[in-house]
Structures are given as structure tokens and as C-alpha cells.
Design a protein around this motif. Structure first.
Motif, PDB file in Angstrom:
ATOM      1  N   VAL A  53     -41.079 -58.485 -37.725  1.00 32.76           N
ATOM      2  CA  VAL A  53     -40.580 -59.215 -38.900  1.00 32.76           C
ATOM      3  C   VAL A  53     -39.471 -60.178 -38.496  1.00 32.76           C
ATOM      4  N   THR A  54     -38.599 -59.755 -37.590  1.00 32.48           N
ATOM      5  CA  THR A  54     -37.523 -60.633 -37.139  1.00 32.48           C
ATOM      6  C   THR A  54     -38.077 -61.859 -36.418  1.00 32.48           C
ATOM      7  N   LEU A  55     -39.040 -61.628 -35.524  1.00 35.32           N
ATOM      8  CA  LEU A  55     -39.654 -62.758 -34.815  1.00 35.32           C
ATOM      9  C   LEU A  55     -40.371 -63.691 -35.788  1.00 35.32           C
ATOM     10  N   LEU A  56     -41.064 -63.099 -36.766  1.00 39.50           N
ATOM     11  CA  LEU A  56     -41.752 -63.929 -37.759  1.00 39.50           C
ATOM     12  C   LEU A  56     -40.763 -64.725 -38.593  1.00 39.50           C
ATOM     13  N   SER A  57     -39.621 -64.135 -38.915  1.00 39.16           N
ATOM     14  CA  SER A  57     -38.605 -64.844 -39.691  1.00 39.16           C
ATOM     15  C   SER A  57     -38.021 -66.002 -38.893  1.00 39.16           C
ATOM     16  N   VAL A  58     -37.784 -65.772 -37.586  1.00 33.53           N
ATOM     17  CA  VAL A  58     -37.284 -66.855 -36.732  1.00 33.53           C
ATOM     18  C   VAL A  58     -38.301 -67.994 -36.667  1.00 33.53           C
TER      19      VAL A  58
ATOM     20  N   VAL B 149     -35.138 -70.818 -47.382  1.00 38.61           N
ATOM     21  CA  VAL B 149     -34.571 -70.199 -46.183  1.00 38.61           C
ATOM     22  C   VAL B 149     -34.111 -68.765 -46.427  1.00 38.61           C
ATOM     23  N   LEU B 150     -34.005 -68.355 -47.686  1.00 39.14           N
ATOM     24  CA  LEU B 150     -33.478 -67.029 -47.985  1.00 39.14           C
ATOM     25  C   LEU B 150     -34.434 -65.880 -47.639  1.00 39.14           C
ATOM     26  N   PRO B 151     -35.749 -65.967 -47.947  1.00 43.09           N
ATOM     27  CA  PRO B 151     -36.624 -64.837 -47.582  1.00 43.09           C
ATOM     28  C   PRO B 151     -36.624 -64.509 -46.092  1.00 43.09           C
ATOM     29  N   PRO B 152     -36.736 -65.499 -45.179  1.00 44.62           N
ATOM     30  CA  PRO B 152     -36.683 -65.121 -43.757  1.00 44.62           C
ATOM     31  C   PRO B 152     -35.309 -64.645 -43.307  1.00 44.62           C
ATOM     32  N   LEU B 153     -34.262 -64.948 -44.046  1.00 44.89           N
ATOM     33  CA  LEU B 153     -32.945 -64.438 -43.696  1.00 44.89           C
ATOM     34  C   LEU B 153     -32.753 -63.008 -44.202  1.00 44.89           C
ATOM     35  N   LEU B 154     -33.358 -62.693 -45.336  1.00 48.13           N
ATOM     36  CA  LEU B 154     -33.162 -61.385 -45.960  1.00 48.13           C
ATOM     37  C   LEU B 154     -34.139 -60.334 -45.454  1.00 48.13           C
ATOM     38  N   SER B 155     -35.347 -60.745 -45.073  1.00 47.52           N
ATOM     39  CA  SER B 155     -36.358 -59.770 -44.638  1.00 47.52           C
ATOM     40  C   SER B 155     -35.919 -58.936 -43.438  1.00 47.52           C
TER      41      SER B 155
ATOM     42  N   ALA C 177     -40.057 -49.277 -33.730  1.00 50.71           N
ATOM     43  CA  ALA C 177     -39.379 -50.546 -33.465  1.00 50.71           C
ATOM     44  C   ALA C 177     -40.267 -51.758 -33.732  1.00 50.71           C
ATOM     45  N   GLY C 178     -41.586 -51.556 -33.754  1.00 50.82           N
ATOM     46  CA  GLY C 178     -42.499 -52.677 -33.936  1.00 50.82           C
ATOM     47  C   GLY C 178     -42.292 -53.453 -35.221  1.00 50.82           C
TER      48      GLY C 178
ATOM     49  N   ARG D 259     -49.619 -60.266 -40.143  1.00 49.79           N
ATOM     50  CA  ARG D 259     -48.702 -59.232 -39.663  1.00 49.79           C
ATOM     51  C   ARG D 259     -48.863 -57.945 -40.459  1.00 49.79           C
ATOM     52  N   THR D 260     -49.019 -58.076 -41.773  1.00 49.94           N
ATOM     53  CA  THR D 260     -49.223 -56.896 -42.620  1.00 49.94           C
ATOM     54  C   THR D 260     -50.532 -56.198 -42.283  1.00 49.94           C
ATOM     55  N   ALA D 261     -51.582 -56.985 -42.066  1.00 48.87           N
ATOM     56  CA  ALA D 261     -52.891 -56.393 -41.735  1.00 48.87           C
ATOM     57  C   ALA D 261     -52.846 -55.675 -40.390  1.00 48.87           C
ATOM     58  N   VAL D 262     -52.214 -56.297 -39.403  1.00 47.45           N
ATOM     59  CA  VAL D 262     -52.105 -55.672 -38.085  1.00 47.45           C
ATOM     60  C   VAL D 262     -51.274 -54.392 -38.168  1.00 47.45           C
ATOM     61  N   GLY D 263     -50.201 -54.445 -38.919  1.00 45.32           N
ATOM     62  CA  GLY D 263     -49.367 -53.255 -39.078  1.00 45.32           C
ATOM     63  C   GLY D 263     -50.103 -52.122 -39.757  1.00 45.32           C
ATOM     64  N   GLY D 264     -50.877 -52.458 -40.800  1.00 48.32           N
ATOM     65  CA  GLY D 264     -51.659 -51.423 -41.474  1.00 48.32           C
ATOM     66  C   GLY D 264     -52.727 -50.825 -40.578  1.00 48.32           C
TER      67      GLY D 264
END
Length: 266
Positions: free
Chosen positions: A235-240, A193-199, A229-230, A53-58
Motif C-alpha cells: 500500500v505504501t509503494l502504491l501510494s508513492v 493527494v489525501l487518500p495516498p497520504l492517509l492509506s 508486512a506485505g 493489489r486488492t485481488a492479489v492480496g485476496g
């Protein structure tokens, strides 16, 4: 050992020593901000998805900059990116302790003590970032020189201490900001579970700032909206997905992490 071999060995040793000295701030920051709990769940698929995800975003950001003319100078665009990074760290400085407090207090008493012991890692990250900022501010204002003079020492000693501290503190502080955002202040040391909740909280906070700011390039409104918005949506979808994978592959859910569903596994 021949003279030539001894010379190569000595030169190689000095080079290695110089490299270790130059990378000391970065290695220290990595040691302080990387989650280090021994029994922490480490899923290669989750890590690979985050890197992808980071690579695609960059790559998408580079394409956007190359495809449309900049509305401000390249230096201003770079400064905005750095500002957003520091803003991310600031958001985490506020949201991180709140999230940790809510999580620990919501846990059953039987597991709350476990989480309290694990708070040492995130606390070290918070203290290191704040300490580096305060320390740099103190050194840049000449605090070491003033303290040395007050103690009856030579000002040159304070100047040397200030110089060494600044040379260490600037790269350490920069690495601390990057790593604190990347590892969300080691909250994964408390529970996975905290990193995907906080990101998502972090990226949606930045979304509000970016939405209020003007576009850096002269792109069509639809393209600009997509790039704004991307990141939060992805990030939300990845966290889910990460929470889902923790549940299906590692039998860890938010309820189990809070001790509200047996067996307790975190």
C-alpha cells in the motif's frame, strides 16, 4: 395487453421493487461514502492498480489458508477479519479528521476556503457512520418502543419502527464500514493527494496490531512475516506511485494542493 403479458409485467415490476427495497441500504451507503466532487481527478490506471493489489492480496490470503493448517477455527479467522475491518474504520475515524485539519490549516488562505467548502463530503461520511452505530444501539435497546409509549402511542408501532430500523441499519452499517475504509471517508473530495497520504497510516496501524497477534495459520515464520508486512509495504509503494502519477500526469503535487506552488490545481 394480454393476461399473460400483464401477469409477466406485474411480476417483473414486483421483483424489481423488491430488489430495490433489499438493496436500498447498500445503495444509500454507496451514495454517502463514494467521493462525488464533479471536478475530481479520476485516473483509470490508479483505480486498476488498486483493484489489482486488492485481488492479489485476496488470492494470496486464500493460498495461505489452503496451504497451511489453521491454528483456530474458520469462524474465529472470519471474526478476526471483521474485527480488523471495524478497527480500520475506527483508525480512520480518528486519523481522518486530524489529517483533514492539518491539511486545511497548512493550505494557503487563498485555497483554504475551497477546502473548507469541500469538507461537506467527508463530514457526511463521518456523521453517517457514527449515526448508524448510535441509531442501531438505540433501536436494539428498545428506544423506539419506549419513545412511542412516552408519546402515548401503541407499543406495536415502536416495535415495527425498531424492526424496520434494524433491518435497514445492519446492512447499511456493514456497507458503511466497508465503504468508509475503501474510500477513506471521502477525503478525496477535499484533494486527490489525501487518500495516498492517509492509506499508509491506516495499514501501518493495522500492521502493529497484526504483529502483536498470533499467526492464524501454522506457517513458517518467514511466510508469516511476509504476509504481515506485505499489505503495508504494498500500500505504501502504491501510494508513492499514485502521488508520482498525480504529479507527472495531472500536474498535481502536495505543494500545489496546498497553494504553495503555482498554478493551484486540485
Amino acid at each position: 395487453m394480454s393476461i399473460a403479458a400483464r401477469t409477466r409485467y406485474t411480476g417483473g415490476t414486483r421483483t424489481a421493487g423488491c430488489l430495490r427495497l433489499l438493496t436500498l441500504p447498500f445503495r444509500t451507503a454507496h451514495r454517502l461514502f463514494r467521493p462525488s466532487r464533479q471536478d475530481r481527478i479520476s485516473d483509470p490506471a490508479i483505480t486498476a492498480a488498486q483493484v489489482a493489489r486488492t485481488a492479489v492480496g485476496g488470492a494470496a490470503t486464500l493460498w495461505l489458508i489452503r496451504s497451511y493448517p489453521l491454528q483456530e477455527s474458520a469462524a474465529d479467522v472470519a471474526a478476526d477479519q471483521v474485527l480488523e475491518l471495524f478497527l480500520s474504520a475506527g483508525v480512520l475515524l480518528v486519523a481522518g479528521p486530524i489529517a483533514l485539519a492539518c491539511f486545511v490549516l497548512s493550505a494557503r488562505p487563498s485555497v483554504r476556503a475551497v477546502y473548507c467548502r469541500r469538507l461537506a463530503g467527508p463530514a457526511a461520511g463521518f456523521a453517517a457512520l457514527l449515526g448508524s452505530a448510535v441509531g442501531l444501539w438505540f433501536l436494539l435497546l428498545g428506544g423506539a418502543v419506549q419513545v412511542t409509549q412516552a408519546l402515548g402511542g401503541m407499543p406495536i408501532v415502536g416495535a415495527l419502527v425498531s424492526t424496520a430500523g434494524v433491518l435497514f441499519g445492519i446492512p447499511f452499517g456493514a456497507a458503511a464500514v466497508v465503504l468508509s475504509v475503501h474510500y477513506t471517508f471521502r477525503v478525496g473530495d477535499v484533494s486527490e493527494v489525501l487518500p495516498p497520504l492517509l492509506s499508509p497510516v491506516l495499514v501501518w496501524s493495522l500492521f502493529v496490531v497484526q504483529a502483536l497477534d498470533g499467526p492464524p495459520v501454522a506457517a513458517p515464520p518467514a511466510v508469516h512475516a511476509l504476509f504481515v508486512a506485505g499489505p503495508p509495504v504494498s500500500v505504501t509503494l502504491l501510494s508513492v506511485w499514485e502521488l508520482q502519477r498525480l504529479r507527472t500526469r495531472h500536474h498535481l503535487t502536495i505543494r500545489r494542493a496546498l497553494g504553495r506552488s503555482t498554478p493551484f490545481a486540485c
